[in-house]
Design a protein around this motif. Structure first.
Motif, PDB file in Angstrom:
ATOM      1  N   LEU A   1      -2.768  16.798  -3.446  1.00  0.00           N
ATOM      2  CA  LEU A   1      -1.492  17.046  -4.130  1.00  0.00           C
ATOM      3  C   LEU A   1      -0.353  17.151  -3.111  1.00  0.00           C
ATOM      4  O   LEU A   1       0.746  16.622  -3.348  1.00  0.00           O
ATOM      5  N   ALA A   2      -0.624  17.785  -1.979  1.00  0.00           N
ATOM      6  CA  ALA A   2       0.388  17.865  -0.919  1.00  0.00           C
ATOM      7  C   ALA A   2       0.703  16.467  -0.387  1.00  0.00           C
ATOM      8  O   ALA A   2       1.866  16.143  -0.106  1.00  0.00           O
ATOM      9  N   GLY A   3      -0.322  15.623  -0.263  1.00  0.00           N
ATOM     10  CA  GLY A   3      -0.092  14.238   0.154  1.00  0.00           C
ATOM     11  C   GLY A   3       0.744  13.479  -0.866  1.00  0.00           C
ATOM     12  O   GLY A   3       1.627  12.693  -0.500  1.00  0.00           O
ATOM     13  N   LEU A   4       0.478  13.714  -2.142  1.00  0.00           N
ATOM     14  CA  LEU A   4       1.250  13.066  -3.206  1.00  0.00           C
ATOM     15  C   LEU A   4       2.710  13.506  -3.164  1.00  0.00           C
ATOM     16  O   LEU A   4       3.617  12.677  -3.259  1.00  0.00           O
ATOM     17  N   VAL A   5       2.937  14.802  -2.999  1.00  0.00           N
ATOM     18  CA  VAL A   5       4.310  15.316  -2.938  1.00  0.00           C
ATOM     19  C   VAL A   5       5.036  14.739  -1.730  1.00  0.00           C
ATOM     20  O   VAL A   5       6.210  14.343  -1.827  1.00  0.00           O
ATOM     21  N   SER A   6       4.344  14.657  -0.593  1.00  0.00           N
ATOM     22  CA  SER A   6       4.997  14.090   0.595  1.00  0.00           C
ATOM     23  C   SER A   6       5.310  12.610   0.383  1.00  0.00           C
ATOM     24  O   SER A   6       6.313  12.101   0.902  1.00  0.00           O
ATOM     25  N   ASP A   7       4.473  11.912  -0.396  1.00  0.00           N
ATOM     26  CA  ASP A   7       4.766  10.513  -0.728  1.00  0.00           C
ATOM     27  C   ASP A   7       6.018  10.431  -1.592  1.00  0.00           C
ATOM     28  O   ASP A   7       6.865   9.558  -1.387  1.00  0.00           O
TER      29      ASP A   7
ATOM     30  N   ILE B   1       0.841  -1.204   0.000  1.00  0.00           N
ATOM     31  CA  ILE B   1       0.000   0.000   0.000  1.00  0.00           C
ATOM     32  C   ILE B   1       0.870   1.246   0.000  1.00  0.00           C
ATOM     33  O   ILE B   1       0.619   2.195  -0.751  1.00  0.00           O
ATOM     34  N   GLU B   2       1.892   1.265   0.865  1.00  0.00           N
ATOM     35  CA  GLU B   2       2.780   2.430   0.919  1.00  0.00           C
ATOM     36  C   GLU B   2       3.548   2.615  -0.383  1.00  0.00           C
ATOM     37  O   GLU B   2       3.802   3.744  -0.800  1.00  0.00           O
ATOM     38  N   GLN B   3       3.881   1.511  -1.031  1.00  0.00           N
ATOM     39  CA  GLN B   3       4.646   1.583  -2.273  1.00  0.00           C
ATOM     40  C   GLN B   3       3.813   2.187  -3.407  1.00  0.00           C
ATOM     41  O   GLN B   3       4.341   2.909  -4.252  1.00  0.00           O
ATOM     42  N   PHE B   4       2.520   1.883  -3.421  1.00  0.00           N
ATOM     43  CA  PHE B   4       1.653   2.359  -4.507  1.00  0.00           C
ATOM     44  C   PHE B   4       0.665   3.426  -4.044  1.00  0.00           C
ATOM     45  O   PHE B   4      -0.362   3.659  -4.689  1.00  0.00           O
ATOM     46  N   ALA B   5       0.946   4.114  -2.946  1.00  0.00           N
ATOM     47  CA  ALA B   5       0.061   5.166  -2.436  1.00  0.00           C
ATOM     48  C   ALA B   5      -0.075   6.312  -3.431  1.00  0.00           C
ATOM     49  O   ALA B   5      -1.111   6.971  -3.491  1.00  0.00           O
ATOM     50  N   TRP B   6       0.960   6.540  -4.226  1.00  0.00           N
ATOM     51  CA  TRP B   6       0.904   7.632  -5.195  1.00  0.00           C
ATOM     52  C   TRP B   6      -0.245   7.464  -6.182  1.00  0.00           C
ATOM     53  O   TRP B   6      -0.838   8.445  -6.623  1.00  0.00           O
ATOM     54  N   ILE B   7      -0.576   6.216  -6.508  1.00  0.00           N
ATOM     55  CA  ILE B   7      -1.704   5.963  -7.411  1.00  0.00           C
ATOM     56  C   ILE B   7      -3.007   6.386  -6.739  1.00  0.00           C
ATOM     57  O   ILE B   7      -3.872   7.024  -7.353  1.00  0.00           O
TER      58      ILE B   7
ATOM     59  N   GLN C   1       1.572  11.258   5.231  1.00  0.00           N
ATOM     60  CA  GLN C   1       0.986  11.783   3.997  1.00  0.00           C
ATOM     61  C   GLN C   1      -0.455  12.224   4.243  1.00  0.00           C
ATOM     62  O   GLN C   1      -0.874  13.298   3.800  1.00  0.00           O
ATOM     63  N   VAL C   2      -1.200  11.378   4.956  1.00  0.00           N
ATOM     64  CA  VAL C   2      -2.608  11.674   5.237  1.00  0.00           C
ATOM     65  C   VAL C   2      -2.708  12.921   6.119  1.00  0.00           C
ATOM     66  O   VAL C   2      -3.541  13.799   5.880  1.00  0.00           O
ATOM     67  N   VAL C   3      -1.862  13.018   7.131  1.00  0.00           N
ATOM     68  CA  VAL C   3      -1.879  14.181   8.017  1.00  0.00           C
ATOM     69  C   VAL C   3      -1.536  15.456   7.237  1.00  0.00           C
ATOM     70  O   VAL C   3      -2.211  16.479   7.373  1.00  0.00           O
ATOM     71  N   ILE C   4      -0.508  15.397   6.411  1.00  0.00           N
ATOM     72  CA  ILE C   4      -0.106  16.561   5.613  1.00  0.00           C
ATOM     73  C   ILE C   4      -1.235  16.972   4.670  1.00  0.00           C
ATOM     74  O   ILE C   4      -1.573  18.160   4.559  1.00  0.00           O
ATOM     75  N   ALA C   5      -1.842  16.001   4.001  1.00  0.00           N
ATOM     76  CA  ALA C   5      -2.943  16.297   3.073  1.00  0.00           C
ATOM     77  C   ALA C   5      -4.116  16.933   3.814  1.00  0.00           C
ATOM     78  O   ALA C   5      -4.697  17.921   3.350  1.00  0.00           O
TER      79      ALA C   5
END
Length: 161
Positions: free
Chosen positions: A42-48, A7-13, A57-61
């Motif tokens: 988008l902020a979550g994606l960048v943090s990923d 899940i962490e590896q493909f969170a960007w998807i 990532q979820v907290v940042i988003a």
């Protein structure tokens, strides 16, 4: 443990899908709320992409989205509505308009000609009250295709002006 790693590896998807969904909803609502949520995504994606853990990532988003909703959205809404025409239209413009009775108006029905020239099926707001032809009225509310009217102190000539 492999599931969490996957899940962490493909969170960007997931972030890209979430951003796309929020942008489509924003295009349908035009309220800037889902735009702020998509920027948070988008902020979550960048943090990923910078290697943050999934919970980070979820907290940042979430933090970015909430800040944008409360800080950026209100001025955008004000700017969007700044040039609006304040003139009432459609049914809202009929409320308070003067009218003249064409055929006797009672609590059950009748006809009245509004100041804008339209003839509407009308009902008296107060039960047991009847208005004879030529009486000046005022529109109190509109329900469907029926104007609910009450007595007006203006003369019939003024109500057509």
């Amino acid at each position: 443990m492999e599931l969490i790693t996957g899940i962490e590896q493909f969170a960007w998807i997931g972030w890209i899908v979430l951003i796309a969904i929020f942008l489509v909803i924003e295009m349908l609502t035009l309220d800037f709320t889902f735009l702020m949520l998509s920027i948070g995504g988008l902020a979550g994606l960048v943090s990923d992409l910078f290697g943050a853990p999934l919970w980070g990532q979820v907290v940042i988003a979430a933090v970015v989205a909430v800040l944008l909703i409360f800080v950026l959205r209100p001025p955008l809404i004000r700017r969007l509505h700044r040039g609006e025409d304040p003139t009432l239209s459609n049914v809202a413009a009929l409320i308070g308009m003067r009218a003249t009775v064409i055929s006797t108006v009672t609590g059950l029905g009748g006809l009245a000609k509004l100041a804008n020239g339209e003839t509407w099926t009308s009902r008296a707001v107060d039960d047991g009250v009847s208005f004879s032809p030529g009486t000046a009225l005022r529109v109190v509310r509109i329900d469907g295709a029926t104007a609910f009217v009450t007595s007006d102190t203006a003369t019939p000539q003024e109500s057509q002006a």
